[in-house]
Structure formats: C-alpha cells, structure tokens
Design a protein around this motif. Structure first.
Motif, short mmCIF file in Angstrom:
data_model
loop_
_atom_site.label_atom_id
_atom_site.label_comp_id
_atom_site.label_asym_id
_atom_site.label_seq_id
_atom_site.Cartn_x
_atom_site.Cartn_y
_atom_site.Cartn_z
N ILE A 1 -45.28 -52.36 22.25
CA ILE A 1 -46.75 -52.29 22.22
C ILE A 1 -47.35 -53.68 22.43
N ALA A 2 -46.78 -54.67 21.77
CA ALA A 2 -47.28 -56.04 21.89
C ALA A 2 -47.18 -56.53 23.33
N PHE A 3 -46.10 -56.20 24.02
CA PHE A 3 -45.95 -56.61 25.42
C PHE A 3 -47.03 -56.00 26.30
N VAL A 4 -47.34 -54.74 26.07
CA VAL A 4 -48.39 -54.10 26.86
C VAL A 4 -49.74 -54.75 26.57
N VAL A 5 -50.01 -55.04 25.31
CA VAL A 5 -51.30 -55.60 24.91
C VAL A 5 -51.49 -57.01 25.47
N VAL A 6 -50.43 -57.83 25.45
CA VAL A 6 -50.55 -59.24 25.82
C VAL A 6 -50.14 -59.52 27.26
N ILE B 1 -44.77 -47.06 28.88
CA ILE B 1 -44.78 -47.40 27.45
C ILE B 1 -46.01 -46.79 26.77
N PHE B 2 -47.15 -46.90 27.44
CA PHE B 2 -48.38 -46.34 26.89
C PHE B 2 -48.23 -44.83 26.64
N SER B 3 -47.62 -44.13 27.59
CA SER B 3 -47.45 -42.68 27.48
C SER B 3 -46.52 -42.32 26.33
N VAL B 4 -45.41 -43.06 26.21
CA VAL B 4 -44.45 -42.78 25.13
C VAL B 4 -45.07 -43.04 23.76
#
Length: 568
Positions: free
Chosen positions: A367-372, A9-12
C-alpha cells in the motif's frame, strides 16, 4: 511503479478490505435495520427510547469527552514547555512521560483499585478508615485512568506539531508587543490544532468504546459493557446491533470531521520551521520549577503501574488496609507462567500477533508503494482507506466479526464440513477472525511507517538499480527495503505489541479457554476468588515489560515521527 502493477495492488487491497472490513461493518448495520428482510428504524429509535441504552450511550460519550479533554489539559502544556525551554533532567522526564503507554488501561485498573479502593493504600496512608473513593466515582475513575494512560498519544502529536512551527512568526509577534499567553493563544495554538485534534480523535474513539477499563472498574452503565453483556443474545436480539451502529456512526463522524476541518483547512506556513530556534535555557530554581508539572503528571500516571507491580509481588491477602503489602513473594509469577490458562494464552497471543504482523508487512508495504511511488489517481483513496480502521472501534469490528461468524457457521456447507466449521465458527476456533481483526486494526501503523520511510528515500536509487537491469522485485528487496528497514521494524514492533495486548477483540471473540489471548486470560483471572487478582497482576507486569521494550525500540528508530503513527 508501473500503473498496471499499482492497479493490481489497488484491486487486491480493495478486495481484502471489502471482505474483512466493509462486510463485517455492513453486517452490523444490517442487523440493526433489517428484520425478516424488511427495513425498519424501530430498533434504532428503540435504542434512544430505551432509558438503559440511552444512559449507556450518554455515559460512554461523557467518558470519551472527559478522557479527551483531560488528556489535552495534561499533554498540551507539557509539550509546549518541553519545546520552549531546556531545563535540568528534561530528556529523562520527557521519556518518562511516555511510560503510561506500556500498560493497557484495563490492567492499570487493577492497581488503581488497590490504591483507591475501600481498603486500599490511600485510606491506609491517611488513616481515613473504609472510605470507598470509587463507590460513587467509578465514572470519574474510568476517565482519570484512561486519561493517565492515553495522554502520551496527545503529547506525541502536539510535540511533533510544535517542532514544525516556524518560530519567525512567534518572534515577529513578540517584537510587536504580544505577550507570551497572547502569542500562544493567537499563533501557536491555531498552528498546532491539527495535531491536537488528530490526537484527540484517537483518544475520544478509544475512550468512547473502551471495554476493558469499565469492566474491571465495575462501571456497567456504559454502551461498551452493554454490548459485551448482550453477546449471548447475538442473532436473536437486534437492539445490540443498533447500539453498535450508533457507536460506529459517532466514531466515523468525528473521524470525518477531523479530516475535513484539519486535513483541508488547517493553518499553513510558507516554510516549515525555516528559522533556527534555540530553546530558552533555564537553570537554577526556575529550572526546577519547570520540572514540577512533569514530576506531578508522571507520579500520578505511574500510580496504576505501581499498584499492579505491588499486587503482583504481594502474598494473596497480605495487602489489606495497609499502604504496601505486608508479605512479598514471587510465587505469583511462578503461578502465572505455570498456570495452564496463562501458558496457552501466551502461546495463542504470540501466534495471533505474528500472523497479523506478517499480514501487515505484506499489505502495509505494498500500500505504501502505491501511495508514494505511483501516479495512480485513486492512491489518496487507498491511503485513506488504509487509515480508516483507526476510526472504527475495536468493539464494533469484533461485533461485526461475531455476526459474520454466526452467519457462516449456520450455512449448510459449513455445518457439514468440520474443516470449514473450525475455520469460521468462533465458538469452535476464533483464530481466523482474531488474526484478521488484529491485522486490519493495526495495519495503519505499518502503512504510516512505510510511507514515512519511502517519502524520505530518494527514488533515484531505485531508478539506478532498474537501469542496471534489476527486476522490480530485486530493486525493492535489495535497495528499498534495507533503506526503510528502521521504519518497517518500528511499525512491525508496534503492530505486534498492540496486537498482543488488544482488549476488545480478545474479550469478545475468544469464547473457549484453550484459545484465550493474554488479555482475556487477565480478565478471567481477575474474576477468580483467591489468587486470581495476584496472578492477573503478574501477567499485567509481563505485559508492561514487553510493551515498554517495544515502544522504546520503536521510539529510538522513529524519534519524533513516532507520533505520526497515532494520527488520523
């Protein structure tokens, strides 16, 4: 969340930001520093040497600072009073304070001029003749109009900050003999400064780069209007690129300063409103006295709205040297809904905004899922990058997209392919770039809404679903999304509403009438002789009603957390 999924997800997301955020910004920088492939500072220094550009930058800076200071002077005292006391009609008055958010400042400028113009309502009410209050004060008029529209952003931030203060500290100061003003100056104000500066940063960037309001107010001696006027020279004159770069640098520096000063070194409390605080109840005459500043601010803030509404129902030519229109009619609304330009613009704005919301929903939630929900070391970078569009003015982004479009449309591959030309050339069809611009600029609202929802939702529920055999997608779709649905709906509503009423992107990117969004149509109608002013006002009223419903809905879903969407 699995680390491999988080990295994917970060890469995309980084790729999307590279293509649609960083490259357009780089194109602006490149256009102002490179000519014929060679680096030069000639154009950047030329901006500061040119008296016209220098005056425009200075005026824009003063507008941004003036708007921010006036907004703070309005919002901070009101937020403190609302937090400290309870008085008659408080709930109704604090709700009315948010009403100015339902009207874009540049639409309010139409009503503002009808009231304070040479033959406006004020002169008629006071029988003062043909005094043009805006003739020599258009600069102050722009500041006043923007402050009366943007102070709710400051109010929401300050109100949230005040709600988080542990009042045990205030009580301790009072017990030691501190007066009310001293307590506010030495304890309350330092604790709420992160909220003040966060709201002030957004307001400054907005005021510094606002395009629509100076255009409607005919204040052309500011940087944003100079950039707009230079669109016809894009690709041949490097100076507008350098001017846009200066505006971008000023905005990003302020954003960075706010993050550094108040993100890392803000005053901290050992507890967060740990002591139960009961506001002082004020009744009788004192209670009504506390209502006065609210009533004064609301009355002034609603003047542009009243002007727009009255103009929208006035018979063309009937509001001249009178306090109110002489003849009323609803024909302006009929013409607005039946005019070929307005019908297509409503359809266009709906299409652009819905596509932008779809983009925001997908990327904002991931993005929210990756952050939290992940332990990714780079998640703070991702969170900061997601919020960065708040620091970049829409004017700068629009100019960047114009530059990218000009470059792509001149490629032989694109020139010889009608499908690609229709996609990448804003002169042919601006849909692609408008959707991207709306998406990137409103993504922070969706990210912050989703992050807020996930932080309040226990991860144990997702773990329980996974332990029962649910796949990650099933867990998210059937467990997490329903639990944070209110936050997602609020973020989507705000992203949709502010996309519908976006000014800078629409004015600069939409160059063909059949692709105009609503804001571009309002501007074009305003310039028409005859009924244009009245039809533009009718469209402005439609925009008010639409945004009012959206903000009320978002406010009911998020409550005091609504202010978090307008923070840097």
């Amino acid at each position: 969340m699995k680390r491999t999924t988080a990295y994917l997800i970060f890469s995309v997301v980084m790729l999307v930001y590279l293509l649609f955020f960083l490259i357009p910004l780089f194109s602006v920088i490149k256009g102002g520093f490179f000519t014929g492939g060679s680096f030069t500072l000639t154009y950047l220094t030329g901006v500061f040497k040119n008296p016209i550009y220098r005056e425009g930058l200075w005026n824009s800076l003063l507008i941004g600072l003036g708007t921010t200071v006036l907004s703070a002077l309005i919002a901070v005292p009101l937020a403190w009073i609302a937090n400290r006391f309870t008085f008659p009609g408080q709930g109704f008055l604090t709700a009315l304070l948010l009403v100015p958010m339902i009207l874009p400042p540049f639409v309010g400028a139409i009503g503002f001029q009808q009231i304070f113009g040479q033959y406006g309502a004020l002169n008629a009410a006071l029988n003062l003749g043909a005094i043009d209050w805006l003739a020599n004060g258009r600069y102050l008029g722009v500041i006043l109009l923007q402050a009366l529209s943007l102070y709710p952003i400051m109010y929401l931030n300050v109100a949230a900050a005040l709600a988080n203060i542990d009042h045990a500290m205030l009580e301790a100061a009072e017990n030691m003999g501190s007066s009310g003003f001293t307590t506010f100056r030495r304890i309350t104000l330092p604790l709420i400064m992160p909220g003040v500066f966060a709201g002030g940063t957004i307001i400054f960037i907005w005021g510094f780069t606002e395009l629509g309001t100076p255009l409607i107010m005919n204040f052309t001696r500011c940087a944003s209007v100079q950039v707009f006027d230079a669109l016809k020279e894009i690709g041949s004159n490097p100076f507008p690129y350098a001017l846009v770069f200066v505006m971008l640098t000023a905005s990003v520096l302020l954003y960075t300063a706010s993050k550094y000063l108040f993100g890392r070194h803000s005053f901290a409390m050992t507890s967060k409103a740990a002591t139960t605080f009961k506001a002082i109840e004020v009744q009788g005459i004192k209670g009504y006295v506390l209502m006065l500043p609210f009533l004064l601010v609301i009355s002034l803030a609603l003047l542009p709205h009243a002007g727009v509404v009255l103009t929208s129902v006035a018979e063309p030519g009937s509001w001249y040297k009178t306090v109110t229109p002489i003849v009323y009619t609803l024909d302006n609304y009929k013409e607005a809904l039946g005019h070929s330009m307005t019908v297509s613009s409503i359809r266009n704005s709906l299409n652009y905004s819905l596509l932008a919301v779809l983009f925001n929903a997908i990327f904002g939630i991931t993005i929210a899922f990756v952050v939290v929900r992940s332990d990714l070391k780079l998640k703070s970078l991702l969170d900061g990058l997601a919020m960065l569009p708040l620091a970049v003015p829409g004017l700068v982004m629009a100019f960047g997209y114009l530059t990218v479009s000009a470059y792509l449309s001149n490629l032989e591959t694109v020139k010889n392919n009608p499908l690609l030309l229709n996609l990448f050339d804003v002169r042919t069809n601006p849909t692609f770039f408008l959707v991207i611009a709306y998406s990137i600029r409103r993504l922070p609202y969706m990210v912050r809404s989703a992050v807020s929802g996930l932080q309040q939702t226990s991860v144990s529920l997702e773990e329980a679903a996974a332990s029962l055999g649910a796949s990650p997608f099933q867990t998210v779709w059937r467990i997490t999304v329903p639990l944070i649905a209110a936050n997602l709906i609020a973020g989507a509503m705000l992203a949709f509403a502010f996309s519908m009423l976006e000014v800078s992107d629409g004015l600069m990117l939409a160059q063909r009438e059949d692709y105009y969004p609503i804001t571009k149509t309002i501007y074009e109608l305003f310039q028409l002789i005859g009924t244009g002013l009245y039809v533009a006002s009718a469209l402005g009223v439609w925009a008010m009603v639409f945004l009012a419903v959206t903000i009320m809905g978002s406010s009911s879903l998020l409550g005091k957390k609504l202010g978090a969407l307008f923070r840097v």
